[in-house]
Design a protein around this motif. Structure first.
Motif, PDB file in Angstrom:
ATOM      1  N   LYS A 160      85.893  47.676  10.136  1.00  0.00           N
ATOM      2  CA  LYS A 160      87.113  47.627   9.324  1.00  0.00           C
ATOM      3  C   LYS A 160      86.967  46.571   8.237  1.00  0.00           C
ATOM      4  O   LYS A 160      86.472  45.475   8.476  1.00  0.00           O
ATOM      5  CB  LYS A 160      88.312  47.331  10.210  1.00  0.00           C
ATOM      6  CG  LYS A 160      89.657  47.543   9.535  1.00  0.00           C
ATOM      7  CD  LYS A 160      90.785  47.465  10.554  1.00  0.00           C
ATOM      8  CE  LYS A 160      90.753  48.640  11.500  1.00  0.00           C
ATOM      9  NZ  LYS A 160      91.895  48.638  12.452  1.00  0.00           N
ATOM     10  N   GLY A 161      87.419  46.934   7.047  1.00  0.00           N
ATOM     11  CA  GLY A 161      87.298  46.032   5.919  1.00  0.00           C
ATOM     12  C   GLY A 161      86.024  46.255   5.121  1.00  0.00           C
ATOM     13  O   GLY A 161      85.914  45.798   3.980  1.00  0.00           O
ATOM     14  N   ARG A 162      85.066  46.964   5.718  1.00  0.00           N
ATOM     15  CA  ARG A 162      83.805  47.256   5.015  1.00  0.00           C
ATOM     16  C   ARG A 162      83.605  48.762   4.822  1.00  0.00           C
ATOM     17  O   ARG A 162      83.052  49.180   3.808  1.00  0.00           O
ATOM     18  CB  ARG A 162      82.614  46.699   5.799  1.00  0.00           C
ATOM     19  CG  ARG A 162      82.644  45.194   5.979  1.00  0.00           C
ATOM     20  CD  ARG A 162      81.332  44.673   6.550  1.00  0.00           C
ATOM     21  NE  ARG A 162      81.051  45.217   7.877  1.00  0.00           N
ATOM     22  CZ  ARG A 162      79.955  45.920   8.183  1.00  0.00           C
ATOM     23  NH1 ARG A 162      79.053  46.179   7.267  1.00  0.00           N
ATOM     24  NH2 ARG A 162      79.779  46.361   9.423  1.00  0.00           N
ATOM     25  N   PHE A 163      84.048  49.563   5.773  1.00  0.00           N
ATOM     26  CA  PHE A 163      83.875  51.014   5.718  1.00  0.00           C
ATOM     27  C   PHE A 163      85.232  51.683   5.465  1.00  0.00           C
ATOM     28  O   PHE A 163      86.260  51.244   5.986  1.00  0.00           O
ATOM     29  CB  PHE A 163      83.307  51.554   7.020  1.00  0.00           C
ATOM     30  CG  PHE A 163      81.878  51.175   7.309  1.00  0.00           C
ATOM     31  CD1 PHE A 163      81.207  50.204   6.573  1.00  0.00           C
ATOM     32  CD2 PHE A 163      81.198  51.799   8.337  1.00  0.00           C
ATOM     33  CE1 PHE A 163      79.897  49.861   6.855  1.00  0.00           C
ATOM     34  CE2 PHE A 163      79.882  51.477   8.635  1.00  0.00           C
ATOM     35  CZ  PHE A 163      79.237  50.497   7.881  1.00  0.00           C
ATOM     36  N   THR A 164      85.200  52.769   4.717  1.00  0.00           N
ATOM     37  CA  THR A 164      86.390  53.557   4.440  1.00  0.00           C
ATOM     38  C   THR A 164      86.062  55.028   4.618  1.00  0.00           C
ATOM     39  O   THR A 164      85.015  55.494   4.140  1.00  0.00           O
ATOM     40  CB  THR A 164      86.884  53.328   3.000  1.00  0.00           C
ATOM     41  OG1 THR A 164      87.122  51.927   2.799  1.00  0.00           O
ATOM     42  CG2 THR A 164      88.185  54.093   2.748  1.00  0.00           C
ATOM     43  N   ILE A 165      86.960  55.762   5.282  1.00  0.00           N
ATOM     44  CA  ILE A 165      86.776  57.197   5.441  1.00  0.00           C
ATOM     45  C   ILE A 165      87.792  57.917   4.560  1.00  0.00           C
ATOM     46  O   ILE A 165      88.937  57.486   4.430  1.00  0.00           O
ATOM     47  CB  ILE A 165      86.912  57.629   6.919  1.00  0.00           C
ATOM     48  CG1 ILE A 165      86.521  59.100   7.089  1.00  0.00           C
ATOM     49  CG2 ILE A 165      88.319  57.342   7.458  1.00  0.00           C
ATOM     50  CD1 ILE A 165      86.378  59.514   8.550  1.00  0.00           C
ATOM     51  N   SER A 166      87.346  59.006   3.946  1.00  0.00           N
ATOM     52  CA  SER A 166      88.236  59.802   3.105  1.00  0.00           C
ATOM     53  C   SER A 166      87.791  61.251   3.155  1.00  0.00           C
ATOM     54  O   SER A 166      86.695  61.558   3.649  1.00  0.00           O
ATOM     55  CB  SER A 166      88.227  59.281   1.665  1.00  0.00           C
ATOM     56  OG  SER A 166      86.926  59.396   1.110  1.00  0.00           O
ATOM     57  N   GLY A 167      88.643  62.137   2.643  1.00  0.00           N
ATOM     58  CA  GLY A 167      88.319  63.549   2.682  1.00  0.00           C
ATOM     59  C   GLY A 167      88.694  64.257   1.406  1.00  0.00           C
ATOM     60  O   GLY A 167      89.634  63.846   0.710  1.00  0.00           O
ATOM     61  N   ASP A 168      87.950  65.293   1.097  1.00  0.00           N
ATOM     62  CA  ASP A 168      88.257  66.168  -0.041  1.00  0.00           C
ATOM     63  C   ASP A 168      88.522  67.551   0.545  1.00  0.00           C
ATOM     64  O   ASP A 168      87.593  68.267   0.926  1.00  0.00           O
ATOM     65  CB  ASP A 168      87.082  66.198  -1.021  1.00  0.00           C
ATOM     66  CG  ASP A 168      87.390  66.992  -2.269  1.00  0.00           C
ATOM     67  OD1 ASP A 168      88.218  67.938  -2.211  1.00  0.00           O
ATOM     68  OD2 ASP A 168      86.804  66.696  -3.322  1.00  0.00           O
ATOM     69  N   ASN A 169      89.805  67.885   0.608  1.00  0.00           N
ATOM     70  CA  ASN A 169      90.203  69.135   1.242  1.00  0.00           C
ATOM     71  C   ASN A 169      89.576  70.347   0.566  1.00  0.00           C
ATOM     72  O   ASN A 169      89.110  71.279   1.233  1.00  0.00           O
ATOM     73  CB  ASN A 169      91.725  69.238   1.182  1.00  0.00           C
ATOM     74  CG  ASN A 169      92.311  69.743   2.466  1.00  0.00           C
ATOM     75  OD1 ASN A 169      91.684  69.640   3.512  1.00  0.00           O
ATOM     76  ND2 ASN A 169      93.508  70.279   2.394  1.00  0.00           N
ATOM     77  N   ALA A 170      89.555  70.324  -0.746  1.00  0.00           N
ATOM     78  CA  ALA A 170      89.054  71.472  -1.503  1.00  0.00           C
ATOM     79  C   ALA A 170      87.571  71.724  -1.236  1.00  0.00           C
ATOM     80  O   ALA A 170      87.111  72.862  -1.268  1.00  0.00           O
ATOM     81  CB  ALA A 170      89.289  71.256  -2.996  1.00  0.00           C
ATOM     82  N   LYS A 171      86.846  70.659  -0.952  1.00  0.00           N
ATOM     83  CA  LYS A 171      85.404  70.786  -0.705  1.00  0.00           C
ATOM     84  C   LYS A 171      85.075  70.796   0.782  1.00  0.00           C
ATOM     85  O   LYS A 171      83.896  70.874   1.149  1.00  0.00           O
ATOM     86  CB  LYS A 171      84.655  69.631  -1.383  1.00  0.00           C
ATOM     87  CG  LYS A 171      84.764  69.627  -2.902  1.00  0.00           C
ATOM     88  CD  LYS A 171      83.951  68.476  -3.500  1.00  0.00           C
ATOM     89  CE  LYS A 171      84.031  68.492  -5.010  1.00  0.00           C
ATOM     90  NZ  LYS A 171      83.257  67.358  -5.608  1.00  0.00           N
ATOM     91  N   ASN A 172      86.101  70.665   1.643  1.00  0.00           N
ATOM     92  CA  ASN A 172      85.865  70.569   3.082  1.00  0.00           C
ATOM     93  C   ASN A 172      84.807  69.512   3.393  1.00  0.00           C
ATOM     94  O   ASN A 172      83.890  69.726   4.197  1.00  0.00           O
ATOM     95  CB  ASN A 172      85.432  71.917   3.662  1.00  0.00           C
ATOM     96  CG  ASN A 172      86.608  72.867   3.832  1.00  0.00           C
ATOM     97  OD1 ASN A 172      87.759  72.446   3.909  1.00  0.00           O
ATOM     98  ND2 ASN A 172      86.319  74.156   3.869  1.00  0.00           N
TER      99      ASN A 172
END
Length: 125
Positions: A65-77
């Motif tokens: 935490k504080g160094r890694f971030t998770i995210s998503g692009d729905n359109a690209k799955n």
């Protein structure tokens, strides 16, 4: 069936950054949780981060935490893991997993229904 393909691993110096990608294909991903795990040589597979398809319920392990971030692009799955301020102890094979039976929060590897083949991240000191 869900197919997962990770990319973005490589060799980086301590303090550097990498962005991993996990592209999903196959069945519809509604209500699917996607997660990143990592496994260093001789160690168990460790939960890193998870997110629900659509970009909600993001959760990152305390160890990163504080160094890694998770995210998503729905359109690209596609789900991303942005890794900053990398340390030698982050060296591992990083795996993407998907499950249709989860709740927000840290996930157990045994809860994953599908896995990618992994991508190697090596952080040099």
């Amino acid at each position: 069936q869900v197919q997962l393909v990770e990319s973005g691993g490589g060799l980086v110096q301590a303090g550097g950054s990498l962005r991993l990608s996990c592209a999903a294909s196959g069945r519809a991903l509604s209500n699917c949780f996607m997660a990143w795990f990592r496994q260093a040589p001789g160690k168990d597979r460790e939960f890193v981060a998870s997110i629900k398809h659509g970009g909600t319920n993001a959760y990152v392990a305390n160890s990163v935490k504080g160094r890694f971030t998770i995210s998503g692009d729905n359109a690209k799955n596609t789900v991303y893991l942005q890794m900053n301020s990398l340390k030698p102890e982050d060296t591992a094979v990083y795996y993407c997993g998907a499950t249709f039976s989860a709740i927000p929060g840290p996930l157990n590897p045994r809860a994953m229904n599908y896995w990618g083949k992994g991508t190697l991240v090596t952080v040099s000191s």
